[in-house]
Design a protein around this motif. Sequence first.
Motif, PDB file in Angstrom:
ATOM      1  N   GLU A 195       0.841  -1.206   0.000  1.00 56.89           N
ATOM      2  CA  GLU A 195       0.000   0.000   0.000  1.00 56.89           C
ATOM      3  C   GLU A 195       0.867   1.242   0.000  1.00 56.89           C
ATOM      4  O   GLU A 195       2.007   1.220   0.439  1.00 56.89           O
ATOM      5  CB  GLU A 195      -0.895   0.001   1.248  1.00 56.89           C
ATOM      6  N   LYS A 196       0.317   2.328  -0.468  1.00 56.07           N
ATOM      7  CA  LYS A 196       0.998   3.612  -0.329  1.00 56.07           C
ATOM      8  C   LYS A 196       0.990   4.048   1.128  1.00 56.07           C
ATOM      9  O   LYS A 196       0.159   3.540   1.873  1.00 56.07           O
ATOM     10  CB  LYS A 196       0.315   4.653  -1.215  1.00 56.07           C
ATOM     11  N   PRO A 197       1.748   4.968   1.589  1.00 55.80           N
ATOM     12  CA  PRO A 197       2.710   5.756   0.813  1.00 55.80           C
ATOM     13  C   PRO A 197       4.028   5.008   0.577  1.00 55.80           C
ATOM     14  O   PRO A 197       4.533   4.337   1.465  1.00 55.80           O
ATOM     15  CB  PRO A 197       2.953   6.949   1.736  1.00 55.80           C
ATOM     16  N   ASP A 221      -2.037   1.559  -6.441  1.00 54.30           N
ATOM     17  CA  ASP A 221      -2.598   2.913  -6.447  1.00 54.30           C
ATOM     18  C   ASP A 221      -4.044   2.674  -6.827  1.00 54.30           C
ATOM     19  O   ASP A 221      -4.358   2.387  -7.987  1.00 54.30           O
ATOM     20  CB  ASP A 221      -1.903   3.786  -7.494  1.00 54.30           C
ATOM     21  N   HIS A 222      -4.938   2.759  -5.842  1.00 56.08           N
ATOM     22  CA  HIS A 222      -6.281   2.236  -6.106  1.00 56.08           C
ATOM     23  C   HIS A 222      -7.037   3.060  -7.151  1.00 56.08           C
ATOM     24  O   HIS A 222      -7.996   2.572  -7.729  1.00 56.08           O
ATOM     25  CB  HIS A 222      -7.074   2.056  -4.808  1.00 56.08           C
ATOM     26  N   TYR A 223      -6.538   4.276  -7.455  1.00 58.80           N
ATOM     27  CA  TYR A 223      -7.211   5.037  -8.514  1.00 58.80           C
ATOM     28  C   TYR A 223      -7.078   4.341  -9.867  1.00 58.80           C
ATOM     29  O   TYR A 223      -7.944   4.462 -10.721  1.00 58.80           O
ATOM     30  CB  TYR A 223      -6.720   6.496  -8.552  1.00 58.80           C
ATOM     31  N   LEU A 224      -6.000   3.587 -10.044  1.00 55.52           N
ATOM     32  CA  LEU A 224      -5.828   2.884 -11.319  1.00 55.52           C
ATOM     33  C   LEU A 224      -6.835   1.748 -11.477  1.00 55.52           C
ATOM     34  O   LEU A 224      -7.035   1.230 -12.564  1.00 55.52           O
ATOM     35  CB  LEU A 224      -4.404   2.335 -11.434  1.00 55.52           C
ATOM     36  N   GLY A 225      -7.462   1.363 -10.372  1.00 57.18           N
ATOM     37  CA  GLY A 225      -8.457   0.284 -10.443  1.00 57.18           C
ATOM     38  C   GLY A 225      -9.866   0.810 -10.654  1.00 57.18           C
ATOM     39  O   GLY A 225     -10.815   0.022 -10.732  1.00 57.18           O
ATOM     40  N   LYS A 226     -10.014   2.105 -10.744  1.00 55.84           N
ATOM     41  CA  LYS A 226     -11.380   2.640 -10.914  1.00 55.84           C
ATOM     42  C   LYS A 226     -11.817   2.486 -12.371  1.00 55.84           C
ATOM     43  O   LYS A 226     -11.021   2.653 -13.296  1.00 55.84           O
ATOM     44  CB  LYS A 226     -11.415   4.112 -10.488  1.00 55.84           C
ATOM     45  N   GLU A 227     -13.097   2.195 -12.520  1.00 52.79           N
ATOM     46  CA  GLU A 227     -13.641   1.861 -13.837  1.00 52.79           C
ATOM     47  C   GLU A 227     -13.295   2.900 -14.906  1.00 52.79           C
ATOM     48  O   GLU A 227     -12.857   2.586 -16.004  1.00 52.79           O
ATOM     49  CB  GLU A 227     -15.165   1.712 -13.720  1.00 52.79           C
ATOM     50  N   SER A 233     -11.946  16.008  -5.092  1.00 50.25           N
ATOM     51  CA  SER A 233     -12.379  16.721  -3.892  1.00 50.25           C
ATOM     52  C   SER A 233     -13.146  15.773  -2.985  1.00 50.25           C
ATOM     53  O   SER A 233     -13.821  14.847  -3.447  1.00 50.25           O
ATOM     54  CB  SER A 233     -13.199  17.957  -4.243  1.00 50.25           C
ATOM     55  N   GLU A 234     -13.004  16.029  -1.693  1.00 53.88           N
ATOM     56  CA  GLU A 234     -13.707  15.232  -0.685  1.00 53.88           C
ATOM     57  C   GLU A 234     -14.479  16.190   0.209  1.00 53.88           C
ATOM     58  O   GLU A 234     -13.971  17.269   0.535  1.00 53.88           O
ATOM     59  CB  GLU A 234     -12.710  14.447   0.173  1.00 53.88           C
ATOM     60  N   ASN A 235     -15.669  15.769   0.625  1.00 56.13           N
ATOM     61  CA  ASN A 235     -16.470  16.658   1.464  1.00 56.13           C
ATOM     62  C   ASN A 235     -16.344  16.296   2.949  1.00 56.13           C
ATOM     63  O   ASN A 235     -17.244  16.540   3.721  1.00 56.13           O
ATOM     64  CB  ASN A 235     -17.938  16.653   1.017  1.00 56.13           C
ATOM     65  N   ARG A 250       1.359  14.679  -1.275  1.00 56.53           N
ATOM     66  CA  ARG A 250       1.855  13.298  -1.261  1.00 56.53           C
ATOM     67  C   ARG A 250       0.707  12.290  -1.208  1.00 56.53           C
ATOM     68  O   ARG A 250       0.821  11.190  -1.731  1.00 56.53           O
ATOM     69  CB  ARG A 250       2.752  13.062  -0.039  1.00 56.53           C
ATOM     70  N   ASP A 251      -0.375  12.679  -0.539  1.00 57.96           N
ATOM     71  CA  ASP A 251      -1.474  11.727  -0.311  1.00 57.96           C
ATOM     72  C   ASP A 251      -2.272  11.480  -1.592  1.00 57.96           C
ATOM     73  O   ASP A 251      -2.739  10.361  -1.832  1.00 57.96           O
ATOM     74  CB  ASP A 251      -2.403  12.295   0.780  1.00 57.96           C
ATOM     75  N   VAL A 252      -2.415  12.491  -2.408  1.00 59.39           N
ATOM     76  CA  VAL A 252      -3.304  12.348  -3.575  1.00 59.39           C
ATOM     77  C   VAL A 252      -2.666  12.803  -4.890  1.00 59.39           C
ATOM     78  O   VAL A 252      -2.776  12.113  -5.917  1.00 59.39           O
ATOM     79  CB  VAL A 252      -4.627  13.147  -3.347  1.00 59.39           C
ATOM     80  N   ASN A 265       0.553  10.845  -6.495  1.00 60.78           N
ATOM     81  CA  ASN A 265       0.276   9.457  -6.905  1.00 60.78           C
ATOM     82  C   ASN A 265      -0.990   9.384  -7.767  1.00 60.78           C
ATOM     83  O   ASN A 265      -0.909   9.253  -8.984  1.00 60.78           O
ATOM     84  CB  ASN A 265       0.196   8.538  -5.692  1.00 60.78           C
ATOM     85  N   HIS A 266      -2.176   9.509  -7.138  1.00 62.37           N
ATOM     86  CA  HIS A 266      -3.410   9.273  -7.895  1.00 62.37           C
ATOM     87  C   HIS A 266      -3.539  10.217  -9.107  1.00 62.37           C
ATOM     88  O   HIS A 266      -3.786   9.772 -10.227  1.00 62.37           O
ATOM     89  CB  HIS A 266      -4.643   9.478  -7.007  1.00 62.37           C
ATOM     90  N   LEU A 267      -3.376  11.525  -8.865  1.00 59.93           N
ATOM     91  CA  LEU A 267      -3.622  12.466  -9.968  1.00 59.93           C
ATOM     92  C   LEU A 267      -2.522  12.395 -11.025  1.00 59.93           C
ATOM     93  O   LEU A 267      -2.789  12.514 -12.227  1.00 59.93           O
ATOM     94  CB  LEU A 267      -3.795  13.899  -9.446  1.00 59.93           C
ATOM     95  N   GLY A 283      -8.392  18.377  -2.712  1.00 61.28           N
ATOM     96  CA  GLY A 283      -8.640  18.971  -1.409  1.00 61.28           C
ATOM     97  C   GLY A 283      -9.587  18.150  -0.560  1.00 61.28           C
ATOM     98  O   GLY A 283     -10.448  17.419  -1.071  1.00 61.28           O
ATOM     99  N   LYS A 284      -9.398  18.286   0.734  1.00 63.14           N
ATOM    100  CA  LYS A 284     -10.298  17.661   1.706  1.00 63.14           C
ATOM    101  C   LYS A 284     -11.196  18.733   2.291  1.00 63.14           C
ATOM    102  O   LYS A 284     -10.856  19.917   2.244  1.00 63.14           O
ATOM    103  CB  LYS A 284      -9.477  17.010   2.821  1.00 63.14           C
ATOM    104  N   ALA A 285     -12.331  18.292   2.846  1.00 57.47           N
ATOM    105  CA  ALA A 285     -13.297  19.201   3.480  1.00 57.47           C
ATOM    106  C   ALA A 285     -13.744  20.300   2.511  1.00 57.47           C
ATOM    107  O   ALA A 285     -13.804  21.466   2.873  1.00 57.47           O
ATOM    108  CB  ALA A 285     -12.708  19.795   4.761  1.00 57.47           C
ATOM    109  N   ILE A 318     -14.934  10.469 -12.817  1.00 58.57           N
ATOM    110  CA  ILE A 318     -14.432   9.205 -12.256  1.00 58.57           C
ATOM    111  C   ILE A 318     -15.358   8.704 -11.149  1.00 58.57           C
ATOM    112  O   ILE A 318     -15.625   7.530 -11.014  1.00 58.57           O
ATOM    113  CB  ILE A 318     -12.997   9.419 -11.717  1.00 58.57           C
ATOM    114  N   GLN A 319     -15.846   9.650 -10.359  1.00 64.04           N
ATOM    115  CA  GLN A 319     -16.786   9.318  -9.289  1.00 64.04           C
ATOM    116  C   GLN A 319     -17.365  10.600  -8.714  1.00 64.04           C
ATOM    117  O   GLN A 319     -16.705  11.644  -8.832  1.00 64.04           O
ATOM    118  CB  GLN A 319     -16.103   8.528  -8.172  1.00 64.04           C
ATOM    119  N   PRO A 320     -18.493  10.630  -8.101  1.00 67.92           N
ATOM    120  CA  PRO A 320     -19.521   9.586  -8.180  1.00 67.92           C
ATOM    121  C   PRO A 320     -20.282   9.776  -9.496  1.00 67.92           C
ATOM    122  O   PRO A 320     -19.884  10.617 -10.303  1.00 67.92           O
ATOM    123  CB  PRO A 320     -20.407   9.918  -6.989  1.00 67.92           C
TER     124      PRO A 320
END
Length: 553
Positions: free
Chosen positions: A204-206, A234-240, A272-274, A291-293, A296-298, A392-394, A437-439
């Motif tokens: 798993e990351k990091p 990198d679980h984003y690579l597993g998204k449909e 973005s996350e709420n 580093r968190d997003v 890697n993911h983006l 971003g978070k929140a 990508i989601q939702p």
Amino acid sequence: MPCHWRGPIRGGQPQALLGFRLCNTGAAGEHKVAGDESPFTQPVVPLAYDLPLEDWSQSALSICVVGASGDLAKKKIFPALFALYYDNHLPKHFTIFGYARTKLDDAKFREMIAGNLSCRLSDAGDCGAKMEEFLSRCHYQAGQYDSLEDYGALDKRMCAAEKRFKRGDRVFYLSIPPNIFTTVAASASSAASSKSGWTRMIVEKPFGRDLESSRQLATELYKHLTEEQIYRIDHYLGKELIENLTVLRFANLVFEPLWSRQYIRNVQVIFSENFGTEGRGGYFDQYGIVRDVIQNHLLQILALFAMEQPASMGAEDIRDEKVKVLRSMQTVRLEDMVLGQYRGRRVKGMSQPGYLEDPTVPPNSLTPTFAACAVFLNNARWDGVPFLLKAGKALEGRMAEIRVQFRHVPGSLYRDKLGFSAGMSSESATNELVIRIQPNESIYLKINNKVPGLGLRVENTRLDLTYGSRYQTHLPDAYERLILDCVNGDRRLFIRNDELEVAWEKFTPVLQEIEERRVQPEQYPYGSRGPVGAHYLAAKYGVRWGDHNSDDL
Ligand SMILES: NC(=O)C1=CN([C@@H]2O[C@H](COP(=O)(O)OP(=O)(O)OC[C@H]3O[C@@H](n4cnc5c(N)ncnc54)[C@H](OP(=O)(O)O)[C@@H]3O)[C@@H](O)[C@H]2O)C=CC1
Ligand SMILES: O=C1O[C@H](COP(=O)(O)O)[C@@H](O)[C@H](O)[C@H]1O
């Protein structure tokens, strides 16, 4: 009875190719084999690209989740394993092991997992029975992460589950904090590797927090595992929709010719996350959103989006192209980055805590919970095109998407009809391709279209492929796809070490500068659209964030 295997091994060598392993018998993980003609409960379609479907009729698969008592294991990994089992994607002779320090017996472990398992919408009515069967194949081994003796006990139980078969293959999923990755890799590989089949480890990351620590991690892992055995997830690579990116680009004539600086003005990759760091502040504060997003993911999404067509869909060809495009990226500069940190706010009597109010976050932390940056690729296809990455978070919503903004139609005949004079900007009349990508997974293309009726009024509307309307099928969770790929030895969607190195090379200087200069993040209220600095950054490159267009919310 000895477990033995002398056939060819793919994707990660067993520790002792020549030796037979003597497996002690034991109760754990034994299941009936009488009448087992098919290696699966029913035939499945080959899911791995360019790889023959493994012959599982004579072999057993053991999957061990290390850190089984943790958040990720409970929320994602065990539910994904159950979903794979439920849809008949796991080999018939599989056994699951949980490993962690927490003292649990099999019954308690099953109880813990069961709470998060859910049935497919397509449930044919046998979900309860399938769940029971699945749980009966789940076993728990309590142990210390560095104890060869404890992994030896695990190995014994794995052998018991594998003893009727010629071969026993093993997946270890390291769902543990990063400070013990190498300890676990060392002990598990030395005391519990398969001697009769392959052993793979999902990590798993990091993967470090900068270039140097990432290199150190790689060096440590290579002492115990080969690159072929390491599956960096990198679980984003597993998204449909991410899996679909290469199909969209390379299986359609209409997109590829437009995929360059000639037609594309800018590309935005937005996450973005709420919700805030609730519960994960301790981990998050050491890493921050870049580093968190972003790193890697983006960045992975950017690489898949911008790479040249690979020679084949094979893992190495795809990853070669990703490395190439990442190498062409300019090192990220501080002046092209905006950082933010959310503060608390009260809405309708409810108070939403700021980042610094999270008890696991150190007071006065400068760790960014929001970042936006502009990056550029120095190659013929993308020269001068800004790629804007934002996470971003929140924030006000939970969403991830790619936005491709196209150039204006030169000498457009319809300028007047598009209502520019009535306040509509010329930008909102250009074509935009959105990959959500989601939702509500969807792909839509914003086009200009005549409003039906007499007269000639043109509006900007959508050609819309919304998955929920087009496909009456359940979209698999990213972890399902990736675990299955690992079982199948398909490394396409996992990160190769050189990809990781180049990703760190591009971000490490700016991350160091941020820390050395103690750059103050701009505050933004919980639940907002983030710091205004992000707009100035986009404006600097003549860009407007597409996700702020009210038509698109
Ligand atoms: N949670 C998530 O949503 C995501 C997590 N990840 C990554 O997945 C991995 C696992 O995440 P998560 O499940 O949240 O992690 P947890 O913090 O829940 O840790 C998992 C398990 O590891 C053991 N553990 C925790 N801290 C320590 C420690 N300091 N020393 C030794 N063992 C410890 C605990 O088990 P016990 O005490 O029983 O041994 C715990 O149950 C991490 O690398 C994380 O970065 C990646 C993406 C998302
Ligand atoms: O890797 C991570 O991803 C999650 C977001 O994943 P998603 O699949 O729910 O979009 C994020 O919350 C977390 O901080 C990060 O470590």
